[in-house]
Structures are given as C-alpha cells and as structure tokens.
Design a protein around this motif. Structure first.
Motif, PDB file in Angstrom:
ATOM      1  N   GLY A  56      28.504  57.835  35.742  1.00  0.00           N
ATOM      2  CA  GLY A  56      27.261  57.920  36.583  1.00  0.00           C
ATOM      3  C   GLY A  56      27.923  57.520  38.168  1.00  0.00           C
ATOM      4  N   LEU A  57      26.775  57.091  39.011  1.00  0.00           N
ATOM      5  CA  LEU A  57      27.017  56.428  40.136  1.00  0.00           C
ATOM      6  C   LEU A  57      27.189  54.893  40.153  1.00  0.00           C
ATOM      7  N   ARG A  58      28.189  54.325  40.743  1.00  0.00           N
ATOM      8  CA  ARG A  58      28.470  52.857  40.346  1.00  0.00           C
ATOM      9  C   ARG A  58      28.333  52.374  41.863  1.00  0.00           C
ATOM     10  N   LEU A  59      27.752  51.333  42.068  1.00  0.00           N
ATOM     11  CA  LEU A  59      27.677  50.722  43.459  1.00  0.00           C
ATOM     12  C   LEU A  59      28.876  50.182  43.583  1.00  0.00           C
ATOM     13  N   ILE A  60      29.584  50.180  44.964  1.00  0.00           N
ATOM     14  CA  ILE A  60      30.605  49.386  45.264  1.00  0.00           C
ATOM     15  C   ILE A  60      30.431  48.453  46.243  1.00  0.00           C
ATOM     16  N   TYR A  61      29.767  48.609  47.297  1.00  0.00           N
ATOM     17  CA  TYR A  61      29.230  47.639  48.222  1.00  0.00           C
ATOM     18  C   TYR A  61      27.669  48.145  48.762  1.00  0.00           C
ATOM     19  N   PHE A  62      26.969  47.185  49.364  1.00  0.00           N
ATOM     20  CA  PHE A  62      25.958  47.528  50.207  1.00  0.00           C
ATOM     21  C   PHE A  62      25.814  46.691  51.475  1.00  0.00           C
ATOM     22  N   SER A  63      25.014  47.144  52.251  1.00  0.00           N
ATOM     23  CA  SER A  63      24.840  46.401  53.434  1.00  0.00           C
ATOM     24  C   SER A  63      23.335  46.484  53.847  1.00  0.00           C
ATOM     25  N   TYR A  64      22.743  45.369  54.184  1.00  0.00           N
ATOM     26  CA  TYR A  64      21.273  45.482  54.569  1.00  0.00           C
ATOM     27  C   TYR A  64      21.017  44.933  55.971  1.00  0.00           C
ATOM     28  N   ASP A  65      22.125  44.820  56.744  1.00  0.00           N
ATOM     29  CA  ASP A  65      22.145  44.581  58.165  1.00  0.00           C
ATOM     30  C   ASP A  65      23.373  44.659  58.728  1.00  0.00           C
ATOM     31  N   VAL A  66      23.275  44.776  59.899  1.00  0.00           N
ATOM     32  CA  VAL A  66      24.732  44.734  60.599  1.00  0.00           C
ATOM     33  C   VAL A  66      25.418  43.578  60.484  1.00  0.00           C
ATOM     34  N   LYS A  67      26.655  43.474  60.086  1.00  0.00           N
ATOM     35  CA  LYS A  67      27.790  42.569  59.670  1.00  0.00           C
ATOM     36  C   LYS A  67      27.437  41.787  58.422  1.00  0.00           C
ATOM     37  N   MET A  68      26.468  42.310  57.667  1.00  0.00           N
ATOM     38  CA  MET A  68      26.214  41.884  56.476  1.00  0.00           C
ATOM     39  C   MET A  68      26.463  42.846  55.446  1.00  0.00           C
ATOM     40  N   LYS A  69      27.267  42.189  54.409  1.00  0.00           N
ATOM     41  CA  LYS A  69      27.442  43.146  53.244  1.00  0.00           C
ATOM     42  C   LYS A  69      27.371  42.407  51.913  1.00  0.00           C
ATOM     43  N   GLU A  70      27.145  43.044  50.709  1.00  0.00           N
ATOM     44  CA  GLU A  70      27.296  42.410  49.555  1.00  0.00           C
ATOM     45  C   GLU A  70      27.922  43.176  48.650  1.00  0.00           C
ATOM     46  N   LYS A  71      28.586  42.488  47.458  1.00  0.00           N
ATOM     47  CA  LYS A  71      29.344  43.437  46.587  1.00  0.00           C
ATOM     48  C   LYS A  71      28.130  43.956  45.675  1.00  0.00           C
ATOM     49  N   GLY A  72      28.686  45.252  45.190  1.00  0.00           N
ATOM     50  CA  GLY A  72      27.626  45.757  44.239  1.00  0.00           C
ATOM     51  C   GLY A  72      28.602  45.691  42.808  1.00  0.00           C
ATOM     52  N   ASP A  73      28.598  46.345  41.989  1.00  0.00           N
ATOM     53  CA  ASP A  73      29.300  46.317  40.468  1.00  0.00           C
ATOM     54  C   ASP A  73      30.784  46.447  40.662  1.00  0.00           C
ATOM     55  N   ILE A  74      31.178  47.145  41.495  1.00  0.00           N
ATOM     56  CA  ILE A  74      32.978  47.414  41.453  1.00  0.00           C
ATOM     57  C   ILE A  74      33.307  47.301  42.798  1.00  0.00           C
ATOM     58  N   PRO A  75      33.353  46.063  43.409  1.00  0.00           N
ATOM     59  CA  PRO A  75      33.996  46.069  44.619  1.00  0.00           C
ATOM     60  C   PRO A  75      35.527  45.885  44.760  1.00  0.00           C
ATOM     61  N   GLU A  76      36.062  45.797  43.496  1.00  0.00           N
ATOM     62  CA  GLU A  76      37.612  45.410  43.537  1.00  0.00           C
ATOM     63  C   GLU A  76      38.462  46.599  44.061  1.00  0.00           C
ATOM     64  N   GLY A  77      39.272  46.089  45.112  1.00  0.00           N
ATOM     65  CA  GLY A  77      39.947  47.543  45.637  1.00  0.00           C
ATOM     66  C   GLY A  77      39.536  47.791  46.865  1.00  0.00           C
ATOM     67  N   TYR A  78      38.259  47.432  47.183  1.00  0.00           N
ATOM     68  CA  TYR A  78      37.608  47.935  48.346  1.00  0.00           C
ATOM     69  C   TYR A  78      37.025  46.902  49.257  1.00  0.00           C
ATOM     70  N   SER A  79      36.897  47.283  50.506  1.00  0.00           N
ATOM     71  CA  SER A  79      36.080  46.329  51.319  1.00  0.00           C
ATOM     72  C   SER A  79      35.283  47.472  52.458  1.00  0.00           C
TER      73      SER A  79
END
Lengths: 112, 112
Positions: A42-65
């Motif tokens: 299915g779809l797995r969340l890597i990262y999300f952002s709720y504002d400029v310069k803000m970010k939060e890790k999702g379920d599978i952030p390893e290897g990504y930025s």
C-alpha cells in the motif's frame, strides 16, 4: 482545481547517486506528504510537512530526507540511492489537518 | 497503535455485481475517514466521512461510517469494468495529527 505536480514521471538512477524528487502544489496548502507505494504494502508515509521548514518523519523515513523551503514546494531526497528504493513515489497536499489530500501523478523510480 | 485495515485484499467480480469493501480503523482522537480510488496513476478522492450513520453517495458508489464499531464500507452497485482499481481508505492519525495514513487497499477487478 487543485494541482499537484511532480517533476518526473519516470526516473532511472544508479546505486549510490543522490536523487531529488520535486513536488509543487498550487493551492496554498499547508500540508504536504511523500509516500511510496509498493505492491502488497500500500501507501506508506515517508515524511510530511505542515509548514515551511517544518518536517516530521512518517513510517519509513530511513534513507530519505526532505526539504520545504517554500510553501508550495516539497522535495524528497535520496542521499545515496539503493535498489530497495525502487518504487512509485507519490506526493500529496492537503489544506487542513483532517481534510482530503490531493495527489500528484507519481514518479516511478528505478535504481539499478 | 493507530492503524487502518482493509479487506478483502483483492476481489474479482463480473459486471453488474454489487461489491462491498471494508475498512476498519483504530485511531486515537478520530476525526475523519477518507476513501480514494487509484487506477494506474495517482489516487483520486471519493468520500470523506466524519459522522456515523450518514451515507455519502456519488452515482453507483456509496459509503457509510460506523464510529461505534470503528469501520466504514464502500459499496459499488452495478459494477462496470471501469470500476477496476485499487480502493484505499485513509485516516489522519493523532500525535502530530497531520499525517494521513492509508490501509493497504483492496484491488477490485471487474470482468466483462
């Protein structure tokens, strides 16, 4: 209509390369997301952002930025691509906290 | 742990049949549940459900939410080959309360 545009439909990269996937939305949405989609998972969340310069890790952030320097643009970065990062990558944006997300057309990345 | 679970994983029917797709969820501070249809490209939004027992309808598709039993169903009547797709349900999870998390999807195939 909301438009979410991903910079590439198809990409082929070599193992170890640094890869940038770009996503732009034109509706002034606060939230932006990067997912990867693999058969059976299915779809797995890597990262999300709720504002400029803000970010939060999702379920599978390893290897990504990610980077969000401007509200309309959200970039996914693979620092050193590996074959297990071969996948379909989907960007999405949403206006509010609990509202529907609108998706880009997807980038099919193959790492060889 | 918050989660969204869809069933069945896949379904094959013939044109004219009626199908019911299931989505169960466990979400702290539940606010909404969303259904998407994904053909070959990006998911497209179908419904957002926030209130229990109120059916949302669009043509041959309808959906309802049961907040007591923590599930939603998506019904498709008089199926057509064009309904063949992956149907995804999703819910915004709590915590930072911004991430939209998807179930693994139901692959629906409608045969002529």
């Amino acid at each position: 209509d909301v438009k979410v545009t991903q910079s590439s439909r198809y990409l082929v990269k070599r193992t170890g390369e640094k890869v940038f996937l770009e996503c732009v939305q034109d509706m002034d949405h606060e939230n932006m997301f990067w997912y990867r989609q693999d058969p059976g998972l299915g779809l797995r969340l890597i990262y999300f952002s709720y504002d400029v310069k803000m970010k939060e890790k999702g379920d599978i952030p390893e290897g990504y930025s990610v980077s969000r320097e401007k509200k309309e643009r959200f970039s996914l970065i693979l620092e050193s691509a590996s074959t297990n990062q071969t996948s379909m990558y989907l960007c999405a944006s949403s206006l509010g906290r609990y509202t529907e997300a609108f998706f880009g057309q997807g980038t099919r990345l193959t790492v060889v | 742990e918050d989660k969204v679970v869809q069933s069945p994983l896949s379904l094959v029917v013939h044109e004219g049949d009626t199908v019911t797709l299931n989505c169960s969820y466990e979400v702290t501070n539940f606010r909404s549940l969303l259904w998407y249809k994904q053909e070959k490209k990006a998911p497209t939004f179908l419904f957002m459900l926030t209130s229990s027992g109120i059916e949302k309808k669009s043509g041959r598709l309808s959906s309802i939410l049961d907040k007591k039993e923590l599930f939603s169903i998506l019904n498709i009547t008089a199926t057509q080959t064009g309904d063949s797709a992956v149907y995804l349900c999703a819910a915004p999870f709590s915590g930072s309360a911004r991430q939209l998390t998807f179930g693994s999807g139901t692959q629906l195939t409608v045969l002529p």
